[in-house]
Write an enzyme that holds these catalytic residues in place. Structure first.
Site, PDB file in Angstrom:
ATOM      1  N   SER A   1      41.763  45.535  33.419  1.00  0.00           N
ATOM      2  CA  SER A   1      42.163  44.143  33.605  1.00  0.00           C
ATOM      3  C   SER A   1      43.106  43.668  32.509  1.00  0.00           C
ATOM      4  O   SER A   1      43.762  42.647  32.680  1.00  0.00           O
ATOM      5  CB  SER A   1      40.930  43.244  33.665  1.00  0.00           C
ATOM      6  OG  SER A   1      40.171  43.370  32.492  1.00  0.00           O
TER       7      SER A   1
ATOM      8  N   HIS B   1      44.280  46.526  40.112  1.00  0.00           N
ATOM      9  CA  HIS B   1      43.303  45.626  39.484  1.00  0.00           C
ATOM     10  C   HIS B   1      42.608  44.787  40.557  1.00  0.00           C
ATOM     11  O   HIS B   1      43.188  43.835  41.080  1.00  0.00           O
ATOM     12  CB  HIS B   1      44.037  44.742  38.453  1.00  0.00           C
ATOM     13  CG  HIS B   1      43.153  43.782  37.759  1.00  0.00           C
ATOM     14  ND1 HIS B   1      43.590  42.582  37.254  1.00  0.00           N
ATOM     15  CD2 HIS B   1      41.827  43.843  37.462  1.00  0.00           C
ATOM     16  CE1 HIS B   1      42.586  41.944  36.691  1.00  0.00           C
ATOM     17  NE2 HIS B   1      41.513  42.677  36.811  1.00  0.00           N
TER      18      HIS B   1
ATOM     19  N   GLU C   1      45.802  43.170  42.180  1.00  0.00           N
ATOM     20  CA  GLU C   1      47.012  43.111  41.357  1.00  0.00           C
ATOM     21  C   GLU C   1      47.520  44.543  41.146  1.00  0.00           C
ATOM     22  O   GLU C   1      46.770  45.398  40.672  1.00  0.00           O
ATOM     23  CB  GLU C   1      46.613  42.478  40.025  1.00  0.00           C
ATOM     24  CG  GLU C   1      47.706  42.193  39.052  1.00  0.00           C
ATOM     25  CD  GLU C   1      47.212  41.206  37.977  1.00  0.00           C
ATOM     26  OE1 GLU C   1      46.143  41.449  37.383  1.00  0.00           O
ATOM     27  OE2 GLU C   1      47.901  40.197  37.751  1.00  0.00           O
TER      28      GLU C   1
ATOM     29  N   ASN D   1      44.726  37.722  34.180  1.00  0.00           N
ATOM     30  CA  ASN D   1      43.961  37.427  32.974  1.00  0.00           C
ATOM     31  C   ASN D   1      44.771  36.722  31.903  1.00  0.00           C
ATOM     32  O   ASN D   1      44.216  36.006  31.075  1.00  0.00           O
ATOM     33  CB  ASN D   1      43.314  38.701  32.433  1.00  0.00           C
ATOM     34  CG  ASN D   1      42.057  39.017  33.212  1.00  0.00           C
ATOM     35  OD1 ASN D   1      41.440  38.118  33.770  1.00  0.00           O
ATOM     36  ND2 ASN D   1      41.682  40.274  33.278  1.00  0.00           N
TER      37      ASN D   1
HETATM   38  N1  CAA Z   1      29.061  41.413  48.891  1.00  0.00           N
HETATM   39  C1  CAA Z   1      29.120  40.863  50.104  1.00  0.00           C
HETATM   40  N2  CAA Z   1      29.183  39.539  50.315  1.00  0.00           N
HETATM   41  C2  CAA Z   1      29.193  38.757  49.217  1.00  0.00           C
HETATM   42  C3  CAA Z   1      29.121  39.270  47.905  1.00  0.00           C
HETATM   43  C4  CAA Z   1      29.075  40.664  47.763  1.00  0.00           C
HETATM   44  N3  CAA Z   1      29.045  41.254  46.566  1.00  0.00           N
HETATM   45  N4  CAA Z   1      29.167  38.215  47.035  1.00  0.00           N
HETATM   46  C5  CAA Z   1      29.257  37.098  47.768  1.00  0.00           C
HETATM   47  N5  CAA Z   1      29.274  37.426  49.089  1.00  0.00           N
HETATM   48  C6  CAA Z   1      29.416  36.532  50.229  1.00  0.00           C
HETATM   49  C7  CAA Z   1      28.161  35.757  50.518  1.00  0.00           C
HETATM   50  O1  CAA Z   1      27.305  36.479  51.379  1.00  0.00           O
HETATM   51  C8  CAA Z   1      28.686  34.506  51.173  1.00  0.00           C
HETATM   52  O2  CAA Z   1      28.981  34.709  52.535  1.00  0.00           O
HETATM   53  P1  CAA Z   1      28.918  33.477  53.566  1.00  0.00           P
HETATM   54  O3  CAA Z   1      29.781  32.385  52.997  1.00  0.00           O
HETATM   55  O4  CAA Z   1      29.452  34.034  54.836  1.00  0.00           O
HETATM   56  O5  CAA Z   1      27.482  33.107  53.592  1.00  0.00           O
HETATM   57  C9  CAA Z   1      30.028  34.307  50.487  1.00  0.00           C
HETATM   58  O6  CAA Z   1      30.411  35.536  49.906  1.00  0.00           O
HETATM   59  C10 CAA Z   1      29.914  33.278  49.434  1.00  0.00           C
HETATM   60  O7  CAA Z   1      28.874  33.653  48.545  1.00  0.00           O
HETATM   61  P2  CAA Z   1      27.715  32.695  48.066  1.00  0.00           P
HETATM   62  O8  CAA Z   1      27.312  31.737  49.153  1.00  0.00           O
HETATM   63  O9  CAA Z   1      26.649  33.532  47.451  1.00  0.00           O
HETATM   64  O10 CAA Z   1      28.279  31.880  46.860  1.00  0.00           O
HETATM   65  P3  CAA Z   1      29.629  31.118  46.724  1.00  0.00           P
HETATM   66  O11 CAA Z   1      29.986  30.353  47.943  1.00  0.00           O
HETATM   67  O12 CAA Z   1      29.528  30.438  45.411  1.00  0.00           O
HETATM   68  O13 CAA Z   1      30.716  32.299  46.579  1.00  0.00           O
HETATM   69  C11 CAA Z   1      31.965  33.684  45.206  1.00  0.00           C
HETATM   70  C12 CAA Z   1      30.584  33.260  45.603  1.00  0.00           C
HETATM   71  C13 CAA Z   1      32.619  34.465  46.367  1.00  0.00           C
HETATM   72  C14 CAA Z   1      31.824  34.600  44.009  1.00  0.00           C
HETATM   73  C15 CAA Z   1      32.827  32.401  44.914  1.00  0.00           C
HETATM   74  O14 CAA Z   1      32.122  31.541  44.063  1.00  0.00           O
HETATM   75  C16 CAA Z   1      34.131  32.725  44.256  1.00  0.00           C
HETATM   76  O15 CAA Z   1      35.104  33.079  44.915  1.00  0.00           O
HETATM   77  N6  CAA Z   1      34.177  32.555  42.911  1.00  0.00           N
HETATM   78  C17 CAA Z   1      35.355  32.884  42.120  1.00  0.00           C
HETATM   79  C18 CAA Z   1      35.394  34.362  41.906  1.00  0.00           C
HETATM   80  C19 CAA Z   1      36.596  34.785  41.112  1.00  0.00           C
HETATM   81  O16 CAA Z   1      37.413  34.002  40.659  1.00  0.00           O
HETATM   82  N7  CAA Z   1      36.705  36.099  40.947  1.00  0.00           N
HETATM   83  C20 CAA Z   1      37.767  36.664  40.151  1.00  0.00           C
HETATM   84  C21 CAA Z   1      37.293  36.759  38.755  1.00  0.00           C
HETATM   85  S1  CAA Z   1      38.535  37.433  37.715  1.00  0.00           S
HETATM   86  C22 CAA Z   1      38.422  39.077  37.973  1.00  0.00           C
HETATM   87  O17 CAA Z   1      37.602  39.615  38.660  1.00  0.00           O
HETATM   88  C23 CAA Z   1      39.431  39.870  37.252  1.00  0.00           C
HETATM   89  C24 CAA Z   1      39.143  40.216  35.854  1.00  0.00           C
HETATM   90  O18 CAA Z   1      39.790  41.110  35.375  1.00  0.00           O
HETATM   91  C25 CAA Z   1      38.158  39.523  35.003  1.00  0.00           C
END
Ligand code: CAA
Length: 285
Positions: free
Chosen positions: A122, A143, A155, A193
């Protein structure tokens, strides 16, 4: 081999949060996958996470095949040599340059000459990782975002020597995994990032300096800017150790504007790494 359709086997190094997610989406796309980690307990945990994620996706009709069929395409191993036949390998080991360079040197020695070696790093330099191989032209950044099965974007990061055809392959391969892509030059933090880490660190500083409560900082950013998570809950979701590692790399490379927030450093020192340890800025069952 430059077409995703020519790929039969995908190798994944690392069965942690990112590695098992990448293995899952590759198997869901129809590829045979070999996922390797250093300890069998890490491999088993990764496979369990895949099972539960596939069940969630199946429950809402988001996958076309039975979870067992998809899962049947994934083999776990602790032996890197089992990745020798992979047409493309995605490395998702820990974010430490020395570890990644060792892995890439080993993969270079055992993989076919035309295999593509991708890294999920990342923030670390693709060019420096590629320098551990005799095929820097076939090394590229892929990424993925966490959680991999849900996030739509990948990415593509282009190193100094990455061949244009390999960059094209990386976009096409991500597309075959059902993802959309954007491209970044090999500069610290790439696009995501570089922009995300200051946002998270500023949220942590605002909390530490008493600007608002933890909940109001996250609520304010969620409601005020229409993002799914505020900075503190997103930090917990990513893992505070991962956020600190990324912040330190950016700080080192780009100077003081990227200095990690004090409270982030203190929480990592205390072992409170977010969701994965049950305690971060929030508490988890
Ligand atoms: N596998 C399958 N399904 C999943 C899952 C997984 N691991 N995690 C979540 N889901 C599904 C849930 O089942 C749910 O489905 P429905 O809406 O159909 O019921 C949906 O995704 C949403 O999940 P939740 O209801 O549990 O919770 P939420 O609505 O808060 O969503 C989230 C969770 C998808 C993580 C959302 O909060 C989100 O998009 N958050 C931001 C995540 C983000 O920004 N990620 C990037 C981080 S930066 C990175 O990764 C790069 C780096 O280098 C650091």
């Amino acid at each position: 081999m430059y077409e995703p359709a020519d790929v039969e086997t995908v190798g994944v190094v690392g069965a942690g949060t990112m590695g098992h997610g990448i293995a899952q989406v590759a198997a869901t796309a129809g590829y045979d996958v070999t996922m390797r980690d250093i300890e069998s307990e890490y491999v088993d945990r990764g496979l369990e996470e895949i099972d539960s994620s596939l069940e969630r996706l199946a429950a809402k009709g988001a996958i076309d095949e039975e979870p067992a069929t998809i899962r049947g395409r994934i083999a776990g191993t602790t032996d890197l040599a089992d990745l020798a036949d992979a047409d493309v390998t995605v490395e998702a080991a820990v974010e430490e340059m020395a570890v990644k360079r060792d892995v890439f040197a080993d993969l270079d020695a055992l993989a076919d000459d035309d295999a593509v070696l991708a890294t999920n790093t990342s923030t670390l330099s693709i060019t420096e990782i590629a320098g551990a191989t005799d095929r820097p032209d076939r090394v590229v950044g892929l990424h993925f975002m966490n959680p991999v099965p849900v996030m739509e974007g990948v990415e593509v990061v282009v190193g100094e020597h990455t061949d244009g055809a390999v960059v094209e392959f990386a976009h096409a391969f991500a597309d075959a995994l059902g993802k959309e892509t954007w491209e970044s030059d090999d500069k610290p933090g790439f696009v995501t990032n570089r922009v995300l880490m200051p946002w998270i660190n500023e949220g942590i500083r605002a909390y530490d300096e008493g600007v608002a409560t933890r909940d109001d900082i996250d609520r304010g950013m969620r409601l005020g800017t229409n993002v799914p998570m505020g900075p503190l809950e997103l930090a917990d979701h990513i893992g505070l150790d991962v956020v600190l590692d990324a912040s330190e790399t950016l700080h080192e490379e780009l100077g003081d504007r990227y200095k990690p927030a004090y409270l982030l450093t203190r929480k990592v020192a205390a072992g409170d790494l977010g969701k994965k340890t049950g305690e971060g800025f929030y508490g988890y069952e």
